[in-house]
Scaffold this motif. Structure first.
Motif, PDB file in Angstrom:
ATOM      1  N   ARG A  56      -9.506  -0.772  -3.411  1.00 25.19           N
ATOM      2  CA  ARG A  56      -8.928  -0.590  -2.077  1.00 25.19           C
ATOM      3  C   ARG A  56      -9.978  -0.505  -0.977  1.00 25.19           C
ATOM      4  O   ARG A  56      -9.649  -0.296   0.185  1.00 25.19           O
ATOM      5  CB  ARG A  56      -8.090   0.687  -2.052  1.00 25.19           C
ATOM      6  N   SER A  69      -9.432  -2.965   1.938  1.00 22.86           N
ATOM      7  CA  SER A  69      -8.230  -2.629   2.719  1.00 22.86           C
ATOM      8  C   SER A  69      -8.503  -1.410   3.596  1.00 22.86           C
ATOM      9  O   SER A  69      -8.178  -1.392   4.783  1.00 22.86           O
ATOM     10  CB  SER A  69      -7.063  -2.298   1.792  1.00 22.86           C
ATOM     11  N   ASN A  81       0.824  -1.183   0.000  1.00 24.85           N
ATOM     12  CA  ASN A  81       0.000   0.000   0.000  1.00 24.85           C
ATOM     13  C   ASN A  81       0.872   1.251   0.000  1.00 24.85           C
ATOM     14  O   ASN A  81       0.371   2.346   0.105  1.00 24.85           O
ATOM     15  CB  ASN A  81      -0.802  -0.010   1.310  1.00 24.85           C
TER      16      ASN A  81
END
Lengths: 768, 768
Positions: free
Chosen positions: A22, A25, A2
């Protein structure tokens, strides 16, 4: 990875730009919690893209049936797992008939998410163009109250930018939720009732089997440009869900706001028949305070937390952000108010590892909580195990141990074993040692011996009994051996004479004997009471001494090191640096047998022993063992780098220490292991804290005094941390040129600095 | 224990009296099969008591999803399991409106079940008084045809004894069946069509995922006092079921008979579109022959089987019954007609162990089939593995092996691994050796080398490649070691240098090298073809030799024995006789870690090596190792007593050999392990056969000759067995005073008797 995705910032975690890939996450990284409940950063409004929904209540779990290919005697019939709790954050939004959904709208612009660590809130702002052409601006902020830990608050603002619009808010409660990992299609929750009263709604439900009763509740209000509207919503109810419908007409540029207070009341804290009425009153109180006032309290609460626990780092924003993120998430997970709770490895951020208690708590978390909270917090964590002693004894009995021997579970929610891989459940027994070590560590740090006569001694005796029975006498070696174990390095199973296990077993036996001996003088009546209760005999203690005195350790004369286990040198000793990168991480690339017969070490094992029992080995010994084992260590456990960072710092290898530190502190922010979407690595965050305090700061407790040996990584200009030591707060600030000590307290404190005693006076600064 | 429950009888298994508690056990014991299908002895009529329904089709399985607590790289995504097939035996019976059900009728009298081993059928007779007062006599007989292996036949006779009665028969097919062990609530079968035509009915279905298409079919007829009635039944159809309804009025004393032919056609043998038409013709043919004629053929088929494979025992009815039961059940399971099939440890008698192929086939079953069938049968069993070579190579690749190394699966249906306990799947690698040993054994016994150049060599090379890669060089020992294995003794996991594994690995390497060397002279072109195909290099072969020559073996100078594995002597060496009975069987009483760190041995391990490679050790060595290891052996595997029986006999310990024999031969009949209801231990039955032939008879093959060293247990008057050796049948009869050899064949056979060569001539008797 990331890396460079999260904006570097000293006090906030910031994500800019919307990336559907994303979402999961970020749902993990932006998780919030208040020790009593927690939630992933799921969107309030409908989102039809890929998401991992999660809201969790401390202490509320489900016993999932154990199913294995080949049943082994002694397995738990059920294992406890954290379960996704009813959703109270949901607010569906419809604009001129079109649902607001970031996965289906035309464009998303200026998406920004912020987790404000200093003040303890999460916000999200974005602009969208809907398929129907309407441009909207959304600004949502939420937090889970530290003060009123049954309540969270959401302020959800919608502004139509290019036209007037009909805005419909549908705040809801939904108890029809499932777990991501619900393999067996079991139903986890049973809904008992779905009700509303005015702008409040309640769903009463209980977990299946465990029968934890929970009231999920909300109270909502609609505002236009900051003015509360007294609109009564229409109500829609179904079997597991209730929603309110608010309709507002916003002129172009008007901001329409849904404010929602919600949360849970649980029967751990209230009579199950009172859950709805408690929720009703609590929400009413929150709503009376209002969102802004609640938020002001939240900031105060976080100011207090940071006052005790902040670590500052100058000259390295990413390191600063990393450590604060770790400290914040630890506080999200556990605040130490309730001895019935503990610290799950994923906290309230995911489902993996069942949200249960591991030896991580004793080995990694207690030092953090001891030094950054009042000492009752650590004591609560010790009591958690004392309260499970009976079950630990039952667990040992299932495995054939007798006479009050205890084996604490590898994984637990309620004191029962919750894991069923035999090599872990039955063999990773070193965990029992960590439970005893935490008692020693608590006494060493706090100076509070009272816990031991009151509760700790019983735990120590039960653990000593276990080790005595678990060791066997080898006539071949004329020593006691411990066969068939898994050490902290779980990349070895069913090995004999694991150094760490044998060492901590011996230490437990000796420590228990020493404690008893000490109590003979000062706490004789307590000692008699306990000995009487557990029926401890002199003969037993003499057996313990026998085993402790004659414990076997595999040793290599050639390498002049203790061997991690019998036969370690039979392996092909190829170091990690000669292992092709394409083969790593080995736990993803290699089959289990290959891992087992390799020399590769998942996390500190022999070195974990050197960490716990540092004063029993010379620095030269540490160096030899570090040089022998670290090259075989793949650090594929999040708990590995911190111990190595501390030891590298001790050995003066600051660059290596710094690299290990980085690896642990931004593990989740930078998603090193490509798995942050499953949740955060909460317990290893305490290891990050240790890396700074014990590693760079060199803090130890020696003879009832704090001792420091401060060092600073080349990459930093300065750093500081605070230690709550025996009810006084010592602030240590380290720069490239000097170290200063400041004391907040009422009496002088003698400390050791690089081995020399120095006295720090309250409100004074000592510079060295 | 079932002892004294089954009536002692030389040729039949007989149960007398109805005991609901024993229904499930008897369903196992009275199982029937014909190699292509098999079934538990479930009742034809409705039974509402506790029952374990099971009907199985050879080669028809389901891939169940692997679910484990902690996923390990290399696990199979799915594992194949045997599944319960549609029921074709059902015949519901209603008398004056009351269902015949042994669980609900007033009384059951003269219940008798017989499995006639000589003729190959199962019968059941009983009298009942129904709740409505009617006294009935029922006499049902059924068999699965050996000749027409897609068909079974049932004759079901009902006589109302005390009154006239309306008797309704409802023969049915039911595809709505489940597995006992269907944990995951998966649906295993999908029904495609349900049809009937006249007195025939058909259900077409396929298994989920594997898509095995099966037509389950029946043809039925009604008779009154032996006269066929041309009644057309009414038909009832539902989604998964079809039934016919026949109504008959029986006068008092009349016998009304339902005759049912049924079975399966499967797409392994026919085009899936032809399954119903094939079934239609096959059933019509069976019905045209009629029940009695079919039964006559069945008797002839079994007469042929017994002619080759019978073992007689005089003076010990239980031993006689036991061995015949074992031989019969082996023939129920596998007749050797189809190289795509193999021998599941539970045959067609239950679901456990997934009905899959284990190393049992190579280690225990091949000798039986070689000696009691034509040699193509054993060759088919070898080819089964040859056909799976590609998948065994893929399996090894999953575990990181390269260059065409093969690891045969521990458990399989289709060549893929079907097990997911890491200590077995990944580590019980000795199984690979048994595959190679079977090739050697086949050649030794049959003299047929042709299999090796054609197919066997490729298998041997792939296995040799595996062992070369699996061994690692230990600089410490300056030898090759094999780390992290599970030996045949599964009560040890992840051990280093298991004697048996290292030995069979070394043997495989040497045998492959010898075979290649031998082929250089006689089969050069085959050799070149194979070497070319598998790209074998001289360097590789030289590596094999290196590993074989320098294999490490743990050895105890003190005890003068090879150690089962590294560190065996670290254990507390308490023998089984000093282990309290209450602690046994340890696999039910002890947790796994306790078992692992104990010295107790589940089944022959070091001694298994001495069994396979007997000629490479002296009798003194055998004796020493037997005396060292047997006292630690708990024989908790059904495969253990037979090897020990053979070795005890070789050492002249006839009483011990006899005790081991009893334990294996009546394991299921007497239900030693309280688990016969789950199914029979089919593969160990071949071990029972070996106990007599190789143990008491002392049969070996030495230099292309059969060799005998006959002994007789004190408890027996005489025994005999037959050996099909290279297309001639030698009958060996042993009495207390002499041994006779008779040859059915066309040319003289030289044999060794107690080491001396003797020639037996056809149709002659040699007495010694």
């Amino acid at each position: 990875m990331n890396q460079d995705y999260i904006q570097p910032n000293n006090w906030s975690i910031i994500e800019e730009g919307f990336d559907a890939e994303r979402v999961k996450s970020s749902e993990s990284i932006f998780s919030i919690g208040n020790g009593a409940m927690g939630q992933r950063a799921n969107f309030e409004e409908q989102y039809s893209g890929s998401t991992f929904q999660g809201s969790y209540i401390a202490g509320v779990y489900y016993p999932d049936k154990t199913r294995v290919g080949w049943w082994k005697n002694g397995y738990p019939e059920y294992f406890a797992k954290v379960i996704n709790a009813p959703n109270w954050i949901g607010i569906n939004v419809t604009i001129n008939g079109e649902a607001l959904d970031l996965a289906t709208c035309k464009t998303v612009r200026n998406f920004r998410r912020e987790l404000n660590m200093q003040e303890g809130w999460l916000s999200r702002t974005f602009e969208v163009t809907l398929q129907n052409g309407i441009d909207l601006k959304v600004n949502a902020k939420r937090f889970l109250s530290i003060d009123m830990d049954e309540v969270g608050a959401i302020q959800y603002n919608v502004t139509a930018l290019n036209t007037a619009a009909d805005i419909i808010f549908e705040p809801y409660l939904d108890a029809g939720i499932t777990n991501e990992d619900s393999n067996w299609d079991d139903k986890f929750w049973n809904t008992l009732s779905v009700n509303s009263e005015g702008s409040q709604a309640f769903i009463l439900s209980h977990t299946m089997k465990t029968k934890f009763h929970v009231c999920t509740a909300m109270q909502t209000e609609l505002s236009l440009n900051g003015q509360k509207l007294n609109e009564t919503p229409s109500v829609t109810k179904s079997e597991h869900k209730i929603s309110f419908t608010y309709t507002a007409k916003g002129a172009k540029g008007d901001t329409v706001t849904m404010t929602k207070f919600g949360g849970y009341t649980v029967d751990r804290n209230h009579d199950k028949n009172d859950l709805a009425s408690v929720a009703q009153k609590t929400l009413a109180k929150a709503a009376a305070l209002g969102f802004d006032q609640m938020l002001a309290h939240q900031k105060e609460a976080w100011t207090k937390i940071w006052k005790m626990s902040d670590i500052t780092i100058e000259g390295d924003v990413k390191a600063q952000q990393g450590i604060r993120f770790n400290i914040m998430q630890l506080n999200h997970t556990y605040l130490g108010k309730d001895a019935r709770l503990n610290i799950g490895p994923k906290g309230f951020t995911g489902e993996k590892y069942g949200g249960s208690t591991y030896w991580d708590t004793e080995a990694y978390c207690i030092p953090f909580y001891m030094a950054t909270k009042d000492q009752e917090v650590a004591r609560n964590l010790l009591e958690y195990r004392y309260n499970h002693l009976e079950k630990a004894i039952e667990n040992a009995e299932k495995l054939g141990f007798k006479n009050g021997a205890a084996l604490y579970p590898m994984v637990t929610m309620n004191g029962e074993e919750s894991h069923n891989e035999w090599e872990i459940t039955f063999e990773e027994i070193h965990r029992n040692g960590a439970i005893a070590f935490a008692i020693f560590n608590y006494h060493r740090f706090t100076g509070d011996f009272s816990y031991i006569p009151e509760k700790g001694l019983e735990v120590l005796i039960a653990i000593a009994r276990f080790w005595k029975q678990r060791a066997t006498f080898s006539t071949l070696r004329n020593k006691y051996v411990i066969l068939g174990v898994t050490g902290p390095n779980e990349y070895e199973n069913n090995i004999n004479n694991n150094f760490y296990t044998n060492y901590i077993a011996q230490w437990c036996l000796n420590y228990t004997l020493e404690t008893i001996s000490k109590m003979k003088e000062e706490f004789a009546s307590d000692l008699i009471r306990v000995i009487d209760k557990v029926k401890l005999t002199e003969a037993e203690m003499s057996d313990w001494e026998q085993v402790a005195t004659n414990m076997y350790y595999p040793y290599s004369e050639e390498h002049n090191v203790y061997l991690q286990q019998d036969g370690f040198l039979d392996k092909e000793l190829i170091t990690v640096k000669d292992l092709p990168k394409s083969e790593r991480p080995i736990n993803q690339k290699w089959s289990w047998d290959r891992i087992l017969r390799s020399p590769y070490i998942k996390q500190a094992d022999t070195l974990q022993g050197f960490y716990f029992f540092e004063d029993q080995f010379s620095t030269e010994e540490l160096e030899r063992h570090f040089d022998f084992y670290e090259p075989f260590t793949v650090h594929e456990s999040s708990l590995s780098p911190c111990v190595h960072s501390i030891q590298a710092a001790k050995l003066g290898r600051m660059e290596q220490a710094y690299q290990f530190y980085l690896r642990t502190s931004r593990l989740d922010l930078d998603d090193y292991n490509h798995e942050v979407e499953e949740g955060l690595h909460i317990t290893s965050m305490a290891g990050t804290w240790m890396s700074i305090v014990e590693g760079f700061g060199g803090m130890r407790v020696i003879d009832n005094k704090l001792s420091f040996d401060p060092k600073i990584p080349e990459q930093w200009d300065a750093y500081s941390f605070k230690i709550n030591f025996r009810n006084q707060i010592l602030k240590i600030s380290v720069s490239k040129t000097d170290t200063t000590f400041e004391l907040e307290g009422d009496h002088a404190m003698a400390i050791l600095i690089n081995g020399s005693e120095v006295t720090v006076y309250p409100q004074d600064v000592v510079k060295v």
